[in-house]
Write a protein that holds these residues in place. Structure first.
Motif: not given
Length: 305
Positions: A49-69
């Motif tokens: 999820l962190y590398i490819f950021q599919p399914f709308g994850i690329s639009e996350v602006q804040f706390y992305k690593p924490l959100f993916i975690g």
């Protein structure tokens, strides 16, 4: 005529499918491997999820690593629960001697389902603070499956390879023990009198020394009795139940009903091989191997410790 042929082909295909689903499949039992696998699934999800950021994850602006975690943690918890808690709660269901391809498929589907539920709830609650895209529950199942299919396939291949290596190693130890026992017998000056097998069935009588008897194979309502005589392999076909045949020979040492279709003379074992599902016996002068049922595997190992 064409309809009958199609119906027969359909029936054959259905039988083959049922047989494949009911085929034995290895069940992972090592707690260490279960823990490593659970962590690996979580790390894979985080990395993917962190590398490819599919399914709308690329639009996350804040706390992305924490959100993916959060997704990685959900995956780890669900897989760990399925690996550790479920087999403890449902002990009869998770019987390694009765684990099949069908059960493994249902088990995998269940894991994907509970991960989907966790991901959907996480996104629809905590995730609303960082992501604006809403996915339906069914879509979350599809997303979870599309991400999880890769580590699942790798895990199944790894599990089968690991168990195949374990069983192959045990099979090699059994073979070494068999030859060491033979050496002890050969070195004895006085050998015991060779027992005889007097096998009566189907209005016929088969009388032979135990060291000439190889195995009995069940084929429907008939039995194939294999024995070595006059420097060649012989086979006699008789109509007789396998269970009754075993009653006539089970009093002899090293004659075992090792599979639902086989009775084998373990004195004739040349070597033992193993794969992820079971062991196979290679008997002297026999052109085919004899499978060992999973329920008899523990007895086989105990015989040659």
């Amino acid at each position: 005529m064409v309809i009958n042929i199609y119906a027969r082909l359909h029936l054959v295909g259905k039988i083959m499918l049922i047989n494949n689903l009911n085929a034995p499949f290895p069940l992972l039992q090592s707690n260490k491997v279960k823990l490593i696998s659970s962590v690996s699934f979580g790390l894979f999800v985080f990395g993917f999820l962190y590398i490819f950021q599919p399914f709308g994850i690329s639009e996350v602006q804040f706390y992305k690593p924490l959100f993916i975690g959060g997704y990685a943690l959900i995956t780890f918890c669900c897989v760990a629960f399925s690996f550790f808690a479920l087999p403890y709660i449902l002990k009869s269901t998770f019987n390694p001697d009765k684990w099949t391809v069908k059960k493994a498929a249902l088990y995998t589907s269940f894991i994907i389902l509970i991960i989907s539920i966790g991901n959907w709830y996480y996104t629809s609650t905590i995730g609303q603070e960082v992501i604006s895209i809403n996915h339906s529950f069914l879509k979350f199942i599809g997303i979870t499956f599309s991400v999880g299919i890769f580590p699942t396939v790798i895990f199944l291949i790894f599990t089968e390879k690991t168990l195949r290596q374990v069983n192959a190693s045990k099979a090699e130890d059994i073979t070494k023990h068999i030859y060491s026992e033979e050496d002890k017998v050969d070195n004895k000056a006085d050998k015991a009198r060779i027992p005889q097998i007097d096998f009566t069935a189907d209005n016929s009588n088969i009388l032979l020394d135990q060291n000439n008897f190889i195995c009995i194979k069940s084929e429907g309502n008939y039995l194939e009795v294999f024995f070595f005589l006059d420097d060649k392999l012989n086979k006699v076909v008789i109509r007789y139940p396998l269970k009754k045949a075993f009653e006539q020979v089970n009093q002899l040492n090293n004659i075992h009903h090792c599979h639902k279709s086989f009775i084998a003379n373990f004195d004739q074992i040349e070597k033992v091989t193993g794969n992820a599902r079971n062991y196979e016996l290679h008997l002297r002068n026999l052109t085919f191997t004899i499978p060992v049922s999973r329920s008899f595997s523990k007895e086989l190992i105990a015989l040659y410790k």
